[in-house]
Design an enzyme around this catalytic site. Structure first.
Site, mmCIF file in Angstrom:
data_model
loop_
_atom_site.group_PDB
_atom_site.id
_atom_site.type_symbol
_atom_site.label_atom_id
_atom_site.label_comp_id
_atom_site.label_asym_id
_atom_site.label_seq_id
_atom_site.Cartn_x
_atom_site.Cartn_y
_atom_site.Cartn_z
ATOM 1 N N GLY A 11 0.799 -1.235 0.000
ATOM 2 C CA GLY A 11 0.000 0.000 0.000
ATOM 3 C C GLY A 11 0.823 1.271 0.000
ATOM 4 N N THR A 12 2.152 1.143 0.071
ATOM 5 C CA THR A 12 2.996 2.334 -0.004
ATOM 6 C C THR A 12 3.447 2.602 -1.438
ATOM 7 O OG1 THR A 12 4.920 0.950 0.445
ATOM 8 C CG2 THR A 12 3.940 2.080 2.339
ATOM 9 N N TYR A 14 3.323 2.935 -5.812
ATOM 10 C CA TYR A 14 2.748 3.877 -6.793
ATOM 11 C C TYR A 14 1.259 3.585 -7.004
ATOM 12 C CZ TYR A 14 2.303 6.243 -11.325
ATOM 13 O OH TYR A 14 1.917 7.052 -12.378
ATOM 14 N N LEU A 15 0.954 2.341 -7.317
ATOM 15 C CA LEU A 15 -0.457 1.973 -7.454
ATOM 16 C C LEU A 15 -1.085 1.699 -6.091
ATOM 17 C CD1 LEU A 15 -2.875 1.277 -9.265
ATOM 18 C CD2 LEU A 15 -2.038 -1.072 -9.349
ATOM 19 N N GLY A 16 -0.293 1.095 -5.185
ATOM 20 C CA GLY A 16 -0.829 0.671 -3.894
ATOM 21 C C GLY A 16 -1.475 1.793 -3.108
ATOM 22 N N LYS A 122 4.355 -13.750 -13.003
ATOM 23 C CA LYS A 122 2.952 -13.498 -12.646
ATOM 24 C C LYS A 122 2.103 -14.748 -12.898
ATOM 25 C CE LYS A 122 2.953 -8.453 -12.905
ATOM 26 N NZ LYS A 122 2.382 -7.219 -13.443
#
Ligand SMILES: NC(=O)c1ccc[n+]([C@@H]2O[C@H](COP(=O)([O-])OP(=O)(O)OC[C@H]3O[C@@H](n4cnc5c(N)ncnc54)[C@H](OP(=O)(O)O)[C@@H]3O)[C@@H](O)[C@H]2O)c1
Length: 293
Positions: A11-12, A14-16, A122
């Protein structure tokens, strides 16, 4: 319906951080699990400790994992595999969104080297998720606008050119550009949506399906003048790649697949985010590019 409790791992990032904001804005009780070395140790969870990871995921209904899409076979895959093991044991997680958020991994079986590495990684996570029977949603997000539209798709640029621009091949191949805040909003929408369960949801907002040249024309219109255009052939792209370091080559492979091959748009999709969630007012690229004026 009560909103799922959401855990964001990464969550820190760019997207998070956008996922955290979108989750809170949508009314989900939202938790962030981050590396202890950067500050508070949330619930004393450590990514390397299976028991504490199980204890953490037991407290939530859904897990989103927008961790680094690092261009090296690295820690991010073991981390996600640990998370999958923990969710399997906890048995309560109703939805997992692994670190996807780009080109549809499942369609990249013949990706060029070394770009294939990140798709293979992935896919390894997908296999683990599906093997563990954890309900999932894979988000295919197109090109993040900040990385691609901002630099008019010129590799290595994040700000739009004012004089001349390198056009990738013909410049006519359709790509998809999405404001990262919209990626987050759509991703969060899928969490409690049964239509998205065990599906890939594609973010393909119709007005943001644009070729590089169309994007350049929008910018030219905004600045009121034409740019000089140089074309980069596919051979020149691969020749240039040879001298680059490994991580950059992985990224450049994506330019090949998106802007020469058309891998984002050369197939039909069933679950499309702007159709599933028309209430999300997605950002058009004309408006996005105005921030660079
Ligand atoms: N479609 C596109 O154009 C596009 C563009 C970029 C990224 N993406 C995708 O979006 C996703 C997120 O990428 P991003 O650019 O937002 O990533 P990012 O900014 O690099 O975020 C990284 C996050 O992952 C965490 N993290 C990294 N390694 C970790 C580890 N070993 N243990 C624990 N946490 C770790 C970081 O924590 P710390 O803060 O502690 O470092 C941070 O919260 C990826 O799947 C990526 O492929 C798509």
């Amino acid at each position: 319906m009560e909103k799922s409790r959401v855990l964001v791992v990464g969550g820190t990032g760019y997207l998070g951080r956008r996922i955290v904001n979108a989750s809170l804005a949508a009314g989900h009780p939202t938790f962030v699990l981050h590396r202890p070395e950067i500050g508070m140790d949330v619930e004393k969870a450590s990514f390397s400790d299976h028991g504490s990871l199980v204890a953490v995921v037991r407290q939530v209904d859904a897990v989103v994992c927008p961790i680094a899409g690092v261009h090296l076979r690295s820690h991010q895959i073991p981390l996600q595999l640990k998370l999958v093991e923990a969710m399997k044991e906890a048995g309560n997680v109703k939805r997992f969104l692994p670190s996807e958020f780009g080109i549809d991994t499942a369609r990249m079986g013949s990706a060029v080297e070394p770009s294939n590495v990140s798709f293979d990684d992935k896919m390894a996570v997908r296999r683990a998720v599906e093997g563990a029977g954890i309900p999932f949603t894979y988000i295919s997000a197109g090109c993040f606008a900040g990385y691609f539209a901002g630099g008019l798709c010129e590799p290595g640029r994040i700000l739009p050119a004012k004089e001349r621009v390198t056009i990738l091949g013909s410049g006519d191949v359709k790509a998809i550009f999405v404001d990262e805040d919209d990626v987050a909003a759509y991703a969060v929408k899928t969490i409690d949506d049964p239509r998205a369960e065990n599906k890939t949801v594609y973010i393909r907002p119709p007005e943001n399906v644009l070729s590089q040249l169309e994007l350049v024309r929008i910018w030219e219109d905004l600045i009121g003048r034409q740019l000089d255009k140089l074309s980069l052939s596919v051979d020149d792209l691969f020749t240039a790649m040879k001298g680059m370091d490994y991580g950059v080559q992985v990224g450049m492979g994506r330019y090949y697949h998106v802007f020469y091959e058309g891998c984002l748009t050369n197939f039909e999709v069933a679950e499309e985010a702007s159709q599933l969630y028309p209430e999300v007012p997605y950002t058009r690229m004309r408006d996005y590019l105005k921030r660079y004026l």
